[in-house]
Design a protein around this motif. Structure first.
Motif, PDB file in Angstrom:
ATOM      1  N   LEU A 157       9.629 -17.999  14.131  1.00  0.00           N
ATOM      2  CA  LEU A 157       9.578 -19.628  14.118  1.00  0.00           C
ATOM      3  C   LEU A 157      10.645 -21.088  13.457  1.00  0.00           C
ATOM      4  O   LEU A 157      10.667 -21.972  14.444  1.00  0.00           O
ATOM      5  CB  LEU A 157       8.171 -19.986  12.493  1.00  0.00           C
ATOM      6  CG  LEU A 157       7.191 -21.563  12.352  1.00  0.00           C
ATOM      7  CD1 LEU A 157       6.746 -21.765  14.132  1.00  0.00           C
ATOM      8  CD2 LEU A 157       7.076 -21.181  11.645  1.00  0.00           C
ATOM      9  N   TYR A 158      11.456 -20.455  12.739  1.00  0.00           N
ATOM     10  CA  TYR A 158      12.786 -21.440  12.494  1.00  0.00           C
ATOM     11  C   TYR A 158      13.627 -21.949  14.166  1.00  0.00           C
ATOM     12  O   TYR A 158      13.806 -23.698  14.320  1.00  0.00           O
ATOM     13  CB  TYR A 158      13.362 -20.343  11.920  1.00  0.00           C
ATOM     14  CG  TYR A 158      14.871 -20.961  11.312  1.00  0.00           C
ATOM     15  CD1 TYR A 158      14.810 -22.390  10.120  1.00  0.00           C
ATOM     16  CD2 TYR A 158      15.681 -21.241  11.940  1.00  0.00           C
ATOM     17  CE1 TYR A 158      15.825 -22.805   9.773  1.00  0.00           C
ATOM     18  CE2 TYR A 158      16.842 -21.425  11.770  1.00  0.00           C
ATOM     19  CZ  TYR A 158      17.058 -22.532  11.181  1.00  0.00           C
ATOM     20  OH  TYR A 158      18.080 -23.589  10.329  1.00  0.00           O
ATOM     21  N   PHE A 159      13.336 -20.688  14.816  1.00  0.00           N
ATOM     22  CA  PHE A 159      14.234 -21.033  15.789  1.00  0.00           C
ATOM     23  C   PHE A 159      13.016 -21.691  16.627  1.00  0.00           C
ATOM     24  O   PHE A 159      14.148 -22.591  17.322  1.00  0.00           O
ATOM     25  CB  PHE A 159      14.829 -19.890  16.430  1.00  0.00           C
ATOM     26  CG  PHE A 159      16.382 -19.476  15.447  1.00  0.00           C
ATOM     27  CD1 PHE A 159      17.513 -20.148  15.451  1.00  0.00           C
ATOM     28  CD2 PHE A 159      15.738 -18.093  15.673  1.00  0.00           C
ATOM     29  CE1 PHE A 159      18.092 -19.169  14.962  1.00  0.00           C
ATOM     30  CE2 PHE A 159      17.074 -17.394  15.104  1.00  0.00           C
ATOM     31  CZ  PHE A 159      18.306 -18.004  15.003  1.00  0.00           C
ATOM     32  N   LEU A 163       4.716 -15.959  16.081  1.00  0.00           N
ATOM     33  CA  LEU A 163       5.838 -16.208  15.897  1.00  0.00           C
ATOM     34  C   LEU A 163       6.535 -16.039  13.812  1.00  0.00           C
ATOM     35  O   LEU A 163       5.176 -15.776  13.740  1.00  0.00           O
ATOM     36  CB  LEU A 163       6.174 -18.084  15.978  1.00  0.00           C
ATOM     37  CG  LEU A 163       6.616 -18.120  17.157  1.00  0.00           C
ATOM     38  CD1 LEU A 163       6.495 -19.595  16.989  1.00  0.00           C
ATOM     39  CD2 LEU A 163       7.722 -17.795  17.969  1.00  0.00           C
ATOM     40  N   LEU A 164       7.221 -15.246  14.011  1.00  0.00           N
ATOM     41  CA  LEU A 164       7.287 -14.874  12.796  1.00  0.00           C
ATOM     42  C   LEU A 164       8.345 -15.883  11.134  1.00  0.00           C
ATOM     43  O   LEU A 164       9.230 -16.284  11.922  1.00  0.00           O
ATOM     44  CB  LEU A 164       7.947 -13.394  13.236  1.00  0.00           C
ATOM     45  CG  LEU A 164       8.264 -12.182  13.546  1.00  0.00           C
ATOM     46  CD1 LEU A 164       8.400 -11.285  13.723  1.00  0.00           C
ATOM     47  CD2 LEU A 164       6.390 -12.094  14.064  1.00  0.00           C
ATOM     48  N   ALA A 165       7.151 -15.220  10.543  1.00  0.00           N
ATOM     49  CA  ALA A 165       8.570 -15.560   9.475  1.00  0.00           C
ATOM     50  C   ALA A 165       9.959 -14.785   8.735  1.00  0.00           C
ATOM     51  O   ALA A 165       9.521 -13.849   9.251  1.00  0.00           O
ATOM     52  CB  ALA A 165       7.629 -15.814   7.565  1.00  0.00           C
ATOM     53  N   TRP A 166      10.859 -15.152   8.330  1.00  0.00           N
ATOM     54  CA  TRP A 166      12.336 -14.451   8.662  1.00  0.00           C
ATOM     55  C   TRP A 166      12.212 -14.005   6.706  1.00  0.00           C
ATOM     56  O   TRP A 166      12.992 -13.018   6.477  1.00  0.00           O
ATOM     57  CB  TRP A 166      12.884 -15.817   8.944  1.00  0.00           C
ATOM     58  CG  TRP A 166      15.172 -14.297   8.805  1.00  0.00           C
ATOM     59  CD1 TRP A 166      15.030 -13.485   9.294  1.00  0.00           C
ATOM     60  CD2 TRP A 166      15.519 -14.820   7.736  1.00  0.00           C
ATOM     61  NE1 TRP A 166      16.077 -12.831   8.721  1.00  0.00           N
ATOM     62  CE2 TRP A 166      16.578 -13.473   8.371  1.00  0.00           C
ATOM     63  CE3 TRP A 166      15.727 -15.830   7.134  1.00  0.00           C
ATOM     64  CZ2 TRP A 166      17.659 -13.857   7.055  1.00  0.00           C
ATOM     65  CZ3 TRP A 166      16.985 -15.486   6.205  1.00  0.00           C
ATOM     66  CH2 TRP A 166      18.513 -14.429   5.878  1.00  0.00           C
ATOM     67  N   LYS A 167      11.928 -14.948   5.977  1.00  0.00           N
ATOM     68  CA  LYS A 167      12.244 -15.367   4.478  1.00  0.00           C
ATOM     69  C   LYS A 167      11.704 -13.685   3.650  1.00  0.00           C
ATOM     70  O   LYS A 167      12.470 -13.122   2.921  1.00  0.00           O
ATOM     71  CB  LYS A 167      12.054 -16.016   3.664  1.00  0.00           C
ATOM     72  CG  LYS A 167      13.049 -16.960   4.196  1.00  0.00           C
ATOM     73  CD  LYS A 167      13.102 -18.811   3.215  1.00  0.00           C
ATOM     74  CE  LYS A 167      13.464 -20.082   3.487  1.00  0.00           C
ATOM     75  NZ  LYS A 167      13.010 -20.970   3.396  1.00  0.00           N
ATOM     76  N   ASP A 188       3.429 -22.110   7.041  1.00  0.00           N
ATOM     77  CA  ASP A 188       3.273 -23.454   6.158  1.00  0.00           C
ATOM     78  C   ASP A 188       4.095 -24.781   6.067  1.00  0.00           C
ATOM     79  O   ASP A 188       3.789 -26.011   6.347  1.00  0.00           O
ATOM     80  CB  ASP A 188       2.008 -23.575   4.649  1.00  0.00           C
ATOM     81  CG  ASP A 188       1.528 -22.570   4.893  1.00  0.00           C
ATOM     82  OD1 ASP A 188       0.780 -22.444   5.981  1.00  0.00           O
ATOM     83  OD2 ASP A 188       0.039 -22.394   4.213  1.00  0.00           O
ATOM     84  N   GLY A 189       5.257 -24.462   5.918  1.00  0.00           N
ATOM     85  CA  GLY A 189       5.817 -25.488   5.158  1.00  0.00           C
ATOM     86  C   GLY A 189       7.102 -26.429   6.980  1.00  0.00           C
ATOM     87  O   GLY A 189       7.195 -26.513   7.029  1.00  0.00           O
ATOM     88  N   LEU A 190       7.020 -25.082   7.470  1.00  0.00           N
ATOM     89  CA  LEU A 190       7.439 -24.961   9.185  1.00  0.00           C
ATOM     90  C   LEU A 190       6.648 -26.058   9.425  1.00  0.00           C
ATOM     91  O   LEU A 190       7.258 -26.950  10.506  1.00  0.00           O
ATOM     92  CB  LEU A 190       8.468 -23.693   9.410  1.00  0.00           C
ATOM     93  CG  LEU A 190       9.737 -23.512   8.989  1.00  0.00           C
ATOM     94  CD1 LEU A 190       9.670 -22.380   9.037  1.00  0.00           C
ATOM     95  CD2 LEU A 190      10.869 -24.353   9.111  1.00  0.00           C
ATOM     96  N   ARG A 191       5.690 -25.699   9.554  1.00  0.00           N
ATOM     97  CA  ARG A 191       4.556 -26.505  10.277  1.00  0.00           C
ATOM     98  C   ARG A 191       4.371 -27.766  10.226  1.00  0.00           C
ATOM     99  O   ARG A 191       3.709 -28.989  10.480  1.00  0.00           O
ATOM    100  CB  ARG A 191       3.216 -25.395  10.736  1.00  0.00           C
ATOM    101  CG  ARG A 191       3.271 -24.273  11.657  1.00  0.00           C
ATOM    102  CD  ARG A 191       2.354 -23.444  11.577  1.00  0.00           C
ATOM    103  NE  ARG A 191       3.247 -23.015  12.961  1.00  0.00           N
ATOM    104  CZ  ARG A 191       1.990 -21.070  13.258  1.00  0.00           C
ATOM    105  NH1 ARG A 191       0.555 -21.244  12.394  1.00  0.00           N
ATOM    106  NH2 ARG A 191       2.288 -20.439  13.864  1.00  0.00           N
TER     107      ARG A 191
END
Length: 508
Positions: A353-355, A385-389, A408-411
């Motif tokens: 998701l980050y990218f 889409l995946l989380a990485w952390k 949630d924070g990225l969205r």
């Protein structure tokens, strides 16, 4: 026996043993009275000065050296030093116990003693010559070229004989075709050919140091017209230079000189592309900033059919855990406005998701609102889409919570940016819907309140910079909104509070 001389047998045995050691060192043996006097004035009898002995006692056939050559503080010989078998035989005649059990082996003694107790200096073989630095090698090359007109034809052999021939560079695609022999070409259009060559010399590091040279010819003499160099370890040098092209690659009828260098850190090697061409009064760079990439595949190809070669680099993944989340990219450098400029960057697909959000941000920064809106929507709706952390979480039990906070924070950030880009695109209805979704989906996020302040000012003024100024105090008061955007490794950007609200460079 202190204070008197020993009995005759004792004296004979003691003197003989003392004489054995002292004779080998080149000293005279002192008489009983002199040795006793020396002991009284010297706490350690082994370091007494014995050069004032009344009469030397010859041992075997070894002559005593002159008194002036005797050190005042002799050092006992090493246990590995041989002692004359003749001396040992004479000592045995006096007493069976006169030879210590720790005595060394008994090969033949040297026939002539050393004339001084000082050690002989280490001799350097006369055939050894100190290695020349690369700068000296360049000067030697110029001397060679200018000493005989026929040396031009012998240049390649001269380079090989001095161990300066370029080796095989790392496999970065086009570098495998590197030119290892000198090349002749008229680079400056004066009718005389210049000589272009690369040199390598082994260094203390992993990579060899080298350089790329252009030798200009005038009236039968050569001078150094250009020398490449960036390595911090030595001026005018590169690491592993590879000469790629000496030809017209951009269609301007002027030959270019294209070459590469490699620099390695603790985990990763980077390839840098360099290029120069004659520009009236000297050689100038083909790049505003030479392209560099970690472990790229380099190719030179006409990608758009304009009969000019583009420079294409594909790779960019840094070999370090600390670099964090990464993906390969392809960079294309095209000839524009008299230089090679970055024409496009394309990233390989990623499941994170980050990218997706970073790609949307990049599209927004380029003013491509349509693409930015599409990518922000994908970030909000694609549940694959995946989380990485969570991969970096210390506690397996907390991975789900870490993933939830990241997503949630990225969205929430994606909705805040969607509010902005919809407003900039002139779709106020869609912008209001993005703000409503932000409040509904993430009611505890401070970005909802920041969005309210932003939209109120933007709707009244259409000024995104002034609207960001209204939202900025809310963002600064809630640094937690930065956490989902940071912590992806040093290969990725770090966001500060001022980076959350997008300000167009051309805003009114």
């Amino acid at each position: 026996m202190k204070g008197q001389c020993e009995t005759e047998p004792q004296r004979g045995a003691r003197w003989l043993l003392t004489a054995v050691a002292l004779a080998y060192l080149g000293f005279s043996v002192a008489a009983c009275g002199s040795v006793q006097a020396s002991r009284q004035s010297t706490p350690d009898a082994t370091t007494a000065n014995v050069t004032s002995a009344a009469s030397p006692v010859p041992i075997a056939t070894i002559a005593s050296p002159p008194a002036t050559a005797v050190s005042t503080a002799p050092v006992p010989p090493s246990p590995a030093t041989p002692i004359s078998s003749a001396i040992l035989a004479t000592a045995t005649a006096f007493s069976p116990t006169a030879i210590p059990t720790a005595a060394p082996a008994t090969p033949a003694a040297p026939s002539t003693p050393t004339s001084s107790p000082s050690p002989s200096p280490t001799l350097v073989p006369p055939t050894t010559t100190p290695a020349l630095g690369l700068a000296d090698q360049v000067q030697a090359l110029l001397t060679f070229m200018n000493s005989d007109a026929g040396n031009q034809a012998r240049l390649a052999q001269w380079i090989a004989d001095r161990g300066l021939s370029p080796g095989q560079p790392p496999d970065y695609g086009e570098t495998q075709k590197a030119l290892t022999s000198p090349v002749e070409a008229d680079l400056d259009g004066d009718g005389d050919s210049e000589i272009v060559l690369s040199l390598w010399q082994q260094s203390e590091g992993i990579l060899p140091l080298g350089t790329v040279l252009i030798l200009d010819q005038a009236n039968g003499q050569y001078r150094l017209a250009y020398q490449a160099g960036t390595a911090a370890a030595a001026p005018d040098t590169l690491y592993s230079p590879a000469l790629l092209k000496v030809e017209d690659i951009n269609g301007d009828s002027v030959p270019e000189v294209l070459y590469t260098s490699t620099d390695c850190g603790a985990h990763t090697c980077f390839l840098t592309i360099w290029g120069v061409a004659w520009h009236g009064t000297g050689y100038t760079s083909l790049f505003p900033r030479p392209p560099s990439m970690a472990y790229p595949v380099l190719s030179l190809t006409d990608t758009n059919g304009d009969s000019k070669l583009e420079i294409v680099l594909k790779g960019g993944v840094i070999g370090s855990v600390g670099a964090g989340l990464q993906r390969e990219r392809t960079e294309v450098y095209a000839w524009r406005n008299g230089q090679y400029e970055l024409a496009s960057t394309a990233y390989e697909p990623s499941p994170y998701l980050y990218f997706k959000i970073m790609d949307a941000n990049e599209a927004l920064a380029k003013g491509d609102y349509e693409r930015a809106i599409s990518l922000y929507h994908q970030a909000l709706t694609d549940d694959e889409l995946l989380a990485w952390k969570p991969m970096m979480a210390d506690d397996k039990a907390k991975e789900a919570e870490v993933a939830r906070k990241e997503i949630d924070g990225l969205r929430a950030f994606a909705l805040f940016r969607l509010l902005q880009v919809q407003g900039l695109a002139g779709d106020k209805v869609a912008a209001r819907q993005a703000l409503a979704d932000l409040h509904q989906r993430y009611p505890t996020s401070a970005l909802g309140e920041a969005g309210d302040h932003y939209w109120q000012r933007f709707e009244a003024s259409s000024d995104p910079v002034a609207a960001c100024a209204e939202a900025q105090p809310i963002i600064e008061a809630h640094p937690e909104v930065l956490e989902p955007l940071n912590g992806y490794g040093y290969a990725n950007p770090d966001f500060s509070a001022v980076d959350i609200c997008y300000r167009p460079a051309s805003a009114p």
